[in-house]
Design a protein around this motif. Structure first.
Motif, PDB file in Angstrom:
ATOM      1  N   GLU A 105       0.828  -1.029   0.156  1.00  0.00           N
ATOM      2  CA  GLU A 105      -0.138  -0.488   0.344  1.00  0.00           C
ATOM      3  C   GLU A 105       0.790   1.233   0.301  1.00  0.00           C
ATOM      4  O   GLU A 105       0.001   2.269  -0.823  1.00  0.00           O
ATOM      5  CB  GLU A 105      -1.046   0.539   1.437  1.00  0.00           C
ATOM      6  N   GLU A 106       1.845   1.347   0.863  1.00  0.00           N
ATOM      7  CA  GLU A 106       2.631   1.856   1.327  1.00  0.00           C
ATOM      8  C   GLU A 106       3.867   2.394  -0.439  1.00  0.00           C
ATOM      9  O   GLU A 106       3.596   3.969  -0.842  1.00  0.00           O
ATOM     10  CB  GLU A 106       4.126   1.720   2.204  1.00  0.00           C
ATOM     11  N   MET A 107       3.511   1.889  -1.097  1.00  0.00           N
ATOM     12  CA  MET A 107       4.383   1.247  -3.018  1.00  0.00           C
ATOM     13  C   MET A 107       3.282   2.801  -3.419  1.00  0.00           C
ATOM     14  O   MET A 107       3.492   3.280  -4.531  1.00  0.00           O
ATOM     15  CB  MET A 107       5.080   0.573  -2.963  1.00  0.00           C
ATOM     16  N   VAL A 108       2.157   1.688  -2.960  1.00  0.00           N
ATOM     17  CA  VAL A 108       0.982   2.203  -3.670  1.00  0.00           C
ATOM     18  C   VAL A 108       0.588   3.093  -4.322  1.00  0.00           C
ATOM     19  O   VAL A 108       0.447   4.582  -5.139  1.00  0.00           O
ATOM     20  CB  VAL A 108       0.069   1.270  -4.089  1.00  0.00           C
ATOM     21  N   ASN A 109       0.527   3.993  -2.492  1.00  0.00           N
ATOM     22  CA  ASN A 109       0.506   5.281  -2.775  1.00  0.00           C
ATOM     23  C   ASN A 109       1.783   6.149  -3.489  1.00  0.00           C
ATOM     24  O   ASN A 109       1.320   7.057  -3.470  1.00  0.00           O
ATOM     25  CB  ASN A 109       0.255   5.978  -0.868  1.00  0.00           C
ATOM     26  N   LEU A 110       2.810   5.506  -2.550  1.00  0.00           N
ATOM     27  CA  LEU A 110       4.016   6.641  -3.312  1.00  0.00           C
ATOM     28  C   LEU A 110       3.818   7.190  -4.566  1.00  0.00           C
ATOM     29  O   LEU A 110       4.140   7.645  -5.376  1.00  0.00           O
ATOM     30  CB  LEU A 110       5.358   6.295  -2.788  1.00  0.00           C
ATOM     31  N   THR A 111       3.748   5.985  -5.435  1.00  0.00           N
ATOM     32  CA  THR A 111       4.357   6.263  -7.173  1.00  0.00           C
ATOM     33  C   THR A 111       2.780   6.842  -7.470  1.00  0.00           C
ATOM     34  O   THR A 111       3.422   7.534  -8.508  1.00  0.00           O
ATOM     35  CB  THR A 111       4.428   4.507  -7.540  1.00  0.00           C
ATOM     36  N   GLY A 112       1.964   6.740  -6.965  1.00  0.00           N
ATOM     37  CA  GLY A 112       0.552   7.478  -7.178  1.00  0.00           C
ATOM     38  C   GLY A 112       0.376   9.186  -7.181  1.00  0.00           C
ATOM     39  O   GLY A 112       0.684  10.055  -8.169  1.00  0.00           O
ATOM     40  N   ARG A 113       1.621   9.111  -6.255  1.00  0.00           N
ATOM     41  CA  ARG A 113       1.570  10.759  -5.782  1.00  0.00           C
ATOM     42  C   ARG A 113       2.888  11.026  -6.731  1.00  0.00           C
ATOM     43  O   ARG A 113       3.180  12.289  -6.784  1.00  0.00           O
ATOM     44  CB  ARG A 113       2.121  11.010  -4.542  1.00  0.00           C
ATOM     45  N   MET A 114       4.074  10.391  -7.560  1.00  0.00           N
ATOM     46  CA  MET A 114       4.710  10.722  -8.466  1.00  0.00           C
ATOM     47  C   MET A 114       4.518  10.646 -10.089  1.00  0.00           C
ATOM     48  O   MET A 114       5.185  10.310 -10.782  1.00  0.00           O
ATOM     49  CB  MET A 114       6.014   9.377  -7.875  1.00  0.00           C
ATOM     50  N   CYS A 115       3.100  10.080 -10.014  1.00  0.00           N
ATOM     51  CA  CYS A 115       1.950   9.882 -11.166  1.00  0.00           C
ATOM     52  C   CYS A 115       2.906   9.408 -11.741  1.00  0.00           C
ATOM     53  O   CYS A 115       2.553   8.846 -13.243  1.00  0.00           O
ATOM     54  CB  CYS A 115       2.854  11.948 -12.233  1.00  0.00           C
ATOM     55  N   TRP A 116       3.302   8.078 -11.896  1.00  0.00           N
ATOM     56  CA  TRP A 116       3.580   7.260 -12.275  1.00  0.00           C
ATOM     57  C   TRP A 116       2.229   6.001 -12.024  1.00  0.00           C
ATOM     58  O   TRP A 116       0.903   5.471 -11.159  1.00  0.00           O
ATOM     59  CB  TRP A 116       4.273   5.723 -11.253  1.00  0.00           C
ATOM     60  N   THR A 117       2.060   5.290 -13.197  1.00  0.00           N
ATOM     61  CA  THR A 117       0.732   4.462 -13.887  1.00  0.00           C
ATOM     62  C   THR A 117       1.299   3.556 -13.274  1.00  0.00           C
ATOM     63  O   THR A 117       2.377   2.478 -13.609  1.00  0.00           O
ATOM     64  CB  THR A 117       0.603   4.457 -15.171  1.00  0.00           C
ATOM     65  N   LEU A 118       0.827   2.179 -13.037  1.00  0.00           N
ATOM     66  CA  LEU A 118       0.787   1.127 -12.406  1.00  0.00           C
ATOM     67  C   LEU A 118       0.220  -0.069 -13.893  1.00  0.00           C
ATOM     68  O   LEU A 118      -1.124   0.628 -13.696  1.00  0.00           O
ATOM     69  CB  LEU A 118       0.115   0.191 -10.802  1.00  0.00           C
ATOM     70  N   MET A 119       0.740  -0.312 -14.636  1.00  0.00           N
ATOM     71  CA  MET A 119       0.964  -0.868 -16.095  1.00  0.00           C
ATOM     72  C   MET A 119       0.443  -1.830 -15.335  1.00  0.00           C
ATOM     73  O   MET A 119      -1.067  -2.801 -15.711  1.00  0.00           O
ATOM     74  CB  MET A 119       1.473  -1.142 -16.980  1.00  0.00           C
ATOM     75  N   LYS A 120       0.627  -3.624 -14.878  1.00  0.00           N
ATOM     76  CA  LYS A 120       0.041  -4.727 -14.736  1.00  0.00           C
ATOM     77  C   LYS A 120       1.127  -4.972 -12.771  1.00  0.00           C
ATOM     78  O   LYS A 120       1.985  -5.154 -12.801  1.00  0.00           O
ATOM     79  CB  LYS A 120       0.131  -5.885 -15.966  1.00  0.00           C
ATOM     80  N   LYS A 121       0.751  -5.622 -12.989  1.00  0.00           N
ATOM     81  CA  LYS A 121       0.611  -6.880 -11.321  1.00  0.00           C
ATOM     82  C   LYS A 121       0.114  -8.171 -12.018  1.00  0.00           C
ATOM     83  O   LYS A 121      -0.502  -8.973 -11.770  1.00  0.00           O
ATOM     84  CB  LYS A 121      -0.055  -6.719 -10.165  1.00  0.00           C
ATOM     85  N   GLU A 122       0.994  -9.283 -11.741  1.00  0.00           N
ATOM     86  CA  GLU A 122       1.061 -10.159 -12.401  1.00  0.00           C
ATOM     87  C   GLU A 122       1.863 -11.428 -11.790  1.00  0.00           C
ATOM     88  O   GLU A 122       3.087 -11.097 -12.192  1.00  0.00           O
ATOM     89  CB  GLU A 122       0.986 -10.445 -13.531  1.00  0.00           C
TER      90      GLU A 122
END
Length: 681
Positions: free
Chosen positions: A406-423
């Protein structure tokens, strides 16, 4: 009828064809019998005509018989015998004897040393020979070596030069700025890993001896075989086998380390893992859109080793920590690698350098200190580039790991990164192409944008910053052409390089590429570079990377670490935009790599620039430390420096030779060619 001049009738000189043929036959028969007469076996005596050397009056030539008269010689014996038999002399009345010698013994069986068997296939087990005794220096015999020095009159005189001593055996893997225990003990805080950063020796305490190889060191196994196995004696450390043997990293087989191609998160092999990444995000397209990759916490670099076959160049980095020899294994395999750590300073690579950055259980806490380490990844990641993370928080459902996700998802979201895929084990994010998302965030969103005057390419001893590096407004860095076209296309970021020039930067770029292309073609043709066993190459003053590009164009199967000196113009962004790798470095200090890293070190115009700032002996001693036994050094520099460079080279135990450049003997530049021998105590 007579002619007017009283001659005979012209018809008298005309013969019928039959008469002509008959005349030719008669002449032929006459010459045949004459030849047979003089070549008959009854006249085999050779006549020698001689006269005295100092002619005197009344002295005439005399005739003598051949000394071989009546001597019988068996020609077959002369051909087959290993030593000439004694001549048999007869008087002519004795029966002739022919001595029959026994057949020669069969040749000794030869040990096969090559990698190809009798049927032309690659052998599974082959031997690389030990060093030729002539190529091994016994360094303990004397503390002096012979060298040449000018006497001021245009002549060279032989002088005695004091040799550098051998370092203790304990220093065989010594990296001066990373093994400075005295400086590390003085650190006030090491909680974040500060001991893994550069702490160079103080003045007067620099390296002043030759780092010895380990006992039993052998010629490295050549590429591509080295991808799968290396000699145990060259990297004699089995701890990784004990710690990571169950994860398919590395095994020991007799006198070799074997690399099955696995990793902590891809125990079934790198090939399957790379296929998975490309299927998750097809736009990654290794070897086309993704050319330059950074592998963080690389292990033994199997990820990068297998990407090479897909035309993707991976720089593998890891600290010299508890698994301290992982980078050494990577380099021995022939894979690009450097010792580096995410701690408190920027890594020595430019902004927007890598098309993809990969971390597979790399033991880096990306979210600590407001995400300062992931922001460093963001600085080095090309606009539109990808970050691949394979770690337990991606796939495990334990409370602590879920919190980290969750910390990683929040940080990358505020950095404007887009989660392309999780597999499966892997999650892949993409960095934005421009600043639009950054500028549209709510006021006060953390982390903030860096100040406009912050230079993201300024990396030499620069602390990390907890801010988002701005992308160029003109799109520089994001619009590179696909590989391999990008190797020769002048990139847009060329215009941002701060250089003083009277011609356009594109013209300078093309001129440098053409210059090195012609020189390397000459090296391949005249100096047989195509036959060298060179895999790991260092260019100490790389410019725009023309030297490395020329090696690729000449299809030399090697990789080049392009070094841009910190004292000059920062051309690293251009080098990476071309699809090459490089690093910033100040040659007044030691380099962050293990001893015996490179097969070839190239330095063009380096010493004439750095002699004003650095000790030339220290630079060449560092070159010796990172050069493999059997490796070569090519120094292309001013003629005025060559005497001093030759002296130092001889003191290092190198075999040196001075060559003219293609401009001829009257040019102001020369090429100093040096061969390093294996040093024995």
């Amino acid at each position: 009828m007579l002619k007017a001049n009283g001659g005979l009738p012209s018809d008298c000189w005309r013969f019928t064809p039959v008469a002509k043929i008959a005349g030719l036959l008669v002449i032929s028969v006459v010459f045949f019998f004459l030849g047979k007469r003089f070549s008959d076996g009854s006249s085999r005596q050779l006549l020698f005509y001689a006269s005295q050397q100092n002619p005197q009056p009344k002295t005439s030539a005399f005739v003598g018989l051949s000394p071989n008269l009546n001597k019988t010689i068996d020609i077959a014996l002369l051909i087959n015998a290993t030593s000439p038999p004694p001549a048999v002399v007869s008087t002519g009345n004795e029966p002739k004897e022919v001595t029959v010698l026994p057949p020669p013994p069969p040749p000794p069986s030869l040990e096969r040393m090559g990698v190809v068997d009798d049927s032309g296939r690659m052998a599974d087990d082959f031997q690389v020979g030990d060093y030729d005794p002539e190529l091994v220096e016994n360094w303990s015999k004397t503390n002096e070596s012979e060298g040449m020095e000018s006497d001021g009159k245009g002549e060279n005189v032989r002088i005695k030069i004091k040799k550098f001593p051998l370092c203790p055996e304990s220093m065989r893997e010594y990296i001066p700025c990373l093994d400075n225990t005295e400086a590390i003990k003085k650190l006030h805080d090491t909680e974040k890993g500060e001991k893994f950063e550069r702490h160079c020796p103080e003045e007067g305490k620099e390296l002043n001896c030759l780092v010895p190889p380990p006992k039993g060191y052998r010629t490295p196994i050549p590429w591509p075989r080295s991808r799968d196995e290396v000699w145990f004696s060259n990297v004699p450390h089995a701890r990784l086998v004990e710690d990571k043997g169950g994860q398919n990293w590395i095994t020991v087989s007799k006198d070799k380390f074997k690399f099955p191609g696995g990793g902590t998160q891809f125990i079934h092999g790198a090939v399957q893992y790379l296929d998975q990444i490309e299927k998750m995000v097809p736009e990654i397209a290794f070897g086309r859109h993704t050319r330059v990759v950074l592998d963080v916490g690389c292990g033994v670099a199997s990820f990068g080793a297998y990407l090479l076959s897909r035309n993707a160049l991976t720089l593998s980095v890891a600290p010299k920590d508890v698994h301290e020899n992982q980078i050494q294994f990577a380099l021995e395999r022939g894979v690009p690698a450097m010792v580096a750590a995410f701690v408190s300073r920027r890594l020595l690579y430019p902004s927007q350098a890598f098309d993809l950055i990969h971390c597979s259980r790399c033991r880096v806490n990306w979210t600590r200190d407001d995400g300062i380490l992931l922001l460093e990844v963001n600085r080095m990641l090309r606009a539109g580039g990808y970050f691949a993370w394979a770690a337990q928080p991606v796939y495990k459902h334990e409370p602590a790991l879920e919190e980290q996700w969750e910390e990683m998802v929040n940080l990358t979201g505020r950095m404007c990164w887009t989660l392309m895929k999780k597999e499966g084990y892997v999650a892949i994010w993409q960095k934005p192409l421009n600043n639009t998302c950054y500028l549209s965030r709510a006021e006060g969103t953390q982390p903030p944008l860096c100040e406009p005057d912050d230079n993201p390419d300024n990396v030499w001893y620069v602390d990390l910053k907890a801010c988002i590096s701005r992308l160029p407004e003109d799109g520089y860095g994001s619009n590179v052409t696909p590989w391999p076209e990008r190797l020769q296309n002048p990139p847009d970021r060329l215009q941002s390089i701060q250089i003083d020039a009277y011609m356009s930067r594109k013209e300078l770029f093309k001129a440098e590429s053409k210059y090195w292309k012609e020189i390397i073609e000459g090296y391949v043709r005249a100096l047989h570079w195509g036959q060298f066993k060179m895999r790991n190459v260092l260019d100490m003053k790389a410019g725009f990377g023309g030297f490395a590009a020329a090696l690729i164009e000449n299809k030399l199967n090697c990789w080049v670490m392009n070094v841009v000196p910190a004292s000059g113009t920062n051309t690293l962004p251009v080098i990476y935009d071309r699809g090459l790798i490089g690093v910033m470095h100040d040659w007044c200090e030691p380099f962050d790599t293990y001893p015996r890293t490179y097969d070839l070190i190239h330095a063009a115009g380096l010493f004439s620039v750095e002699r004003k700032r650095c000790n030339i002996s220290s630079i060449m001693l560092e070159m010796d430390r990172i050069l493999r036994p059997g490796g070569r050094v090519y120094i292309r520099d001013a003629l005025s420096l060559m005497d001093e460079l030759q002296e130092i080279g001889v003191a290092l135990g190198w075999h040196v030779s001075l060559r003219d450049t293609s401009e001829g003997p009257h040019a102001n530049y020369r090429i100093l060619s040096c061969d390093k021998r294996l040093i024995r105590a």
